[in-house]
Every structure is written in C-alpha cells, then in structure tokens.
Design an enzyme around this catalytic site. Sequence first.
Site, PDB file in Angstrom:
ATOM      1  CE1 TYR A 142      -3.657   2.556   0.639  1.00 21.67           C
ATOM      2  CE2 TYR A 142      -2.339   3.302   2.491  1.00 21.67           C
ATOM      3  CZ  TYR A 142      -3.406   3.484   1.624  1.00 21.67           C
ATOM      4  OH  TYR A 142      -4.200   4.591   1.754  1.00 21.67           O
ATOM      5  CG  ASP A 237       5.867   3.725   0.677  1.00 24.21           C
ATOM      6  OD1 ASP A 237       6.190   4.447   1.644  1.00 24.21           O
ATOM      7  OD2 ASP A 237       4.688   3.537   0.325  1.00 24.21           O
ATOM      8  CE  LYS A 265       1.242   5.240   8.114  1.00 23.13           C
ATOM      9  NZ  LYS A 265       1.246   4.334   7.005  1.00 23.13           N
TER      10      LYS A 265
HETATM   11  C1  LIG Z   1       0.585   4.827   5.610  1.00 24.74           C
HETATM   12  C2  LIG Z   1       1.316   4.539   4.366  1.00 24.74           C
HETATM   13  C3  LIG Z   1       1.218   5.381   3.245  1.00 24.74           C
HETATM   14  C4  LIG Z   1       0.224   6.507   3.156  1.00 24.74           C
HETATM   15  O1  LIG Z   1       0.455   7.500   4.096  1.00 24.74           O
HETATM   16  P1  LIG Z   1      -0.748   8.514   4.464  1.00 24.74           P
HETATM   17  O2  LIG Z   1      -0.095   9.504   5.380  1.00 24.74           O
HETATM   18  O3  LIG Z   1      -1.797   7.676   5.111  1.00 24.74           O
HETATM   19  O4  LIG Z   1      -1.223   9.109   3.206  1.00 24.74           O
HETATM   20  C5  LIG Z   1       2.027   5.132   2.168  1.00 24.74           C
HETATM   21  N1  LIG Z   1       2.899   4.105   2.176  1.00 24.74           N
HETATM   22  C6  LIG Z   1       3.026   3.280   3.228  1.00 24.74           C
HETATM   23  C7  LIG Z   1       4.012   2.172   3.187  1.00 24.74           C
HETATM   24  C8  LIG Z   1       2.225   3.458   4.348  1.00 24.74           C
HETATM   25  O5  LIG Z   1       2.321   2.599   5.374  1.00 24.74           O
END
Ligand SMILES: *Cc1c(COP(=O)(O)O)cnc(C)c1O
Length: 425
Positions: A142, A237, A265
């Site tokens: 994701y 990511d 995060k």
């Molecule tokens: C949470 C997450 C996102 C998206 O971040 P948001 O701040 O919710 O838009 C993208 N990539 C990874 C791996 C994530 O865990």
Amino acid sequence: MSVSDSLFARALQLIPGGVNSPVRAFRSVGGAPFFVKRAEGAHLITADDRTLIDFVCTWGPAIHGHNHPRIRAAIATALENGTSFGTPNPYEVEMAELIVRFVPSIQKVRMCNSGTEATMSAIRLARGFTKRDKIIKFAGCYHGHSDSLLIKAGSGALTHGNPDSAGVPASFARETIVLPYNDRGALDAAFAANPGQIAGVIIEPYCGNVGFIMPDAGYLEYLRKVTSEHGTVLIFDEVMTGFRLAKGGVQELEHITPDLTTLGKIIGGGLPVGAFGGRADIMDHLAPLGPVYQAGTLSGNPLAMAAGIAALRLLDEENPYARLDALGRQLREAVLDAAKAKGIALQCPQRGAMFSLFFTATPVRDYATALTGDAALFKKFFHTCLDHGVYLAPSPYEAAFLSTAHAGADLDRACEVMAAAIRAL
Ligand SMILES: *Cc1c(COP(=O)(O)O)cnc(C)c1O
C-alpha cells in the site's frame, strides 16, 4: 447507549461510513469503532473511559508512545510563534538536515503533508526524470491512495475486499504493472516485456500493509541490481518503516541504496507530514529547479516540523531499536507458545517494533499467502483482546506496532491477554 455508540450514530449521518479513513470502521472484524478522547503512553482512553493498551500507535507514528512530553512541548513552543507562514521557516531546514543525516540514500528532501502525497510525487518525479510512463508495484503493498498506486493495494483497500478502487481510469491502471512480492522471475519477465518503458519500481522494502512480511534473503539486492541495469528509479516506500526499525529505515538494515525514498508517519511526531527524497540529480528535477511540478500550501508546516524534529531527536538520543526488538520478541514468543499449546497454526513475523499474526500453517511471504490466514479466527482473537483491554488493528492485514512506552507491565499484560485469547479460540 455508550458515548462511542452515540457519537458513531451521529457520524454515520454526516461522514461516509462514519469514519475519515476506512479501516477505522471495523468492517472486517465486525462491531462498531470506539471513539478515543485522550491518549497517553501506551494507552488509549476511550470516550467511555476504558483504558486500552494500544498496538496501533496511530498506525505507526507513535513510536515514543502517545502524547510524549517532549513532542508536546516542541509543538507548544512552535505554537507561540504562529501556525503557518506561507514562507520558508527555520524548522524546515533543521528537518531536512536530520533526514539527510539519518537516511543513507537521501541527499535532498522535499516535505509534504502525507504519505500519499510523498509516494504520488515520487512516482511523478521518477516518470519526469526517466521520461518513461510505466511503473511497477507489488501486490499487497500500500502506497497511499493516489490513482497510479491504488491497484492491488494493501491496508484498507485489501481489508474492504477492493484492492482495486473504482474511479481509477483503466488507462491509468494500464501504466501500473503489479507483480507478486518476493518473486524474481516475475520481475525479470516484466522488464523483458516492457523494454525501456519502466520509469520506477516502488516497494515497501518490508511490507507492513498486508500484515507484516519480510523479503527473502537477497531479494532487495536483486531488485536494486535489475533496476540499475534498466535505468529505472528504485523507490523505497519507507512511510511505515522509516525510523521505525532503524533511524535509516530498512535501507540501513539491508545496506541497499534506493534512488528515492518516501517517508511519513514517525517523521511528523503525530501531526500530518510526508516527505520524499533521494539522489540530488533526481530531486533537482523538481520545481522550481526542474520541470516536475509539486507543491503544498501547508508543506513544511512549523507545528508539524517541530513535532517531527522532537520525535527524531528523541530517537537519536535514546536509540531504542534493540529495546523495541526485545519487546517484539517477547510478544512473538508469547503468542507462538500459546498457539502451539492449543494446536493452532499461527505465523508471527516480527522485526523490531512491528509484528503480525496470521492464523495459517503457510509461511507468509506475499499477498497470496497472506490471504491464507483464517479471517474468522482473527476476528474472534481481535474481539477477545479488545474485550480484555488490548487494541490491535481491526484487520488481519495490518502490522501491529510497539512503542517505547509499552515496556514493562503493559507488555506483560498484553502478552497474557493475547495468549489467553489464543487459548480461547
Ligand atoms: C501509511 C502509508 C502510506 C500513506 O500515508 P498517508 O499519510 O496515510 O497518506 C504510504 N505508504 C506506506 C508504506 C504506508 O504505510
């Protein structure tokens, strides 16, 4: 009626599904979500005055526990001077210095407001830099909810049974090639079938959005090798893994240098933040230096920067990663022992402050094997834990997170509750 139930009834009238992010709705475990009025350390205090030991940690950011006094103080200090200026502020420079110092591959970095923005912008940058259109992502990973990336996605999209969202034009989706994670042959085949066309490969180097899954030995090195050979931008990511498993993320642990990295995060200390960075020659393709446009009214917001800087400085001072890994191992052993005693098949991948429970005999190494987990068992386990004061993510396809605040009695208690919940299955 409980306070939570009456709030949720009002929310349902006004907010689609009553929530502002789908996984919060408890659809995959049943029941109604609870509302939280306060959070402190490892605890959530619900609107109905229940105290829960929290393993969601606001979906990753709260590595120091909730409402840490140092982060709160940093926000309060920044607040004295105003909430947003629309011009550069000193915190942005300090944040960039910290990120560049800690994350090995990042030479230049641009701040934005969410992980979604970070990955969306990194993809655009990879395309603008290579002058190619196609991207590769991996099933179950994701990367936020932008059009190119919401295809065979994990997290809430998977939880709700629609890893492919309505509203993404088929013409966009065609530019995204989805491959199984941990499969070198599939990677080779995709490059062979699309010669000179693949702008970027984006991956969660350790997957956290289809539950927690680790790469096979040598897989990430192979990915680095293949992308380099094809002039394809490799994007790690690390929105979830950045600063969670090591200050330099998975790339530090695995000694791999991606071209671009996305963050979010933890680097916001609980306020909304994202960032993307990497090789200076690629980053310099961004406006105002280059032709790839990217912008944000609130990007580099002083409150968010102050919170994030405090969170990163604390990690630097405390270096809690070995301690967090010990907590993770304690939990893992407790649930695996209970499952063994009960004769229930359970996989519990864990590294540092991340872990998952998959109720399956099949070792989980990709999207397909993650789906072999028994959803009904997870649902029962989840509710038994919640009834006894332990809150896990309300979906079998989410990683669980520990914070430094979990150490001690809370973790011992959580181990007991989880073990008992397994014995009661
Ligand atoms: C949470 C997450 C996102 C998206 O971040 P948001 O701040 O919710 O838009 C993208 N990539 C990874 C791996 C994530 O865990």
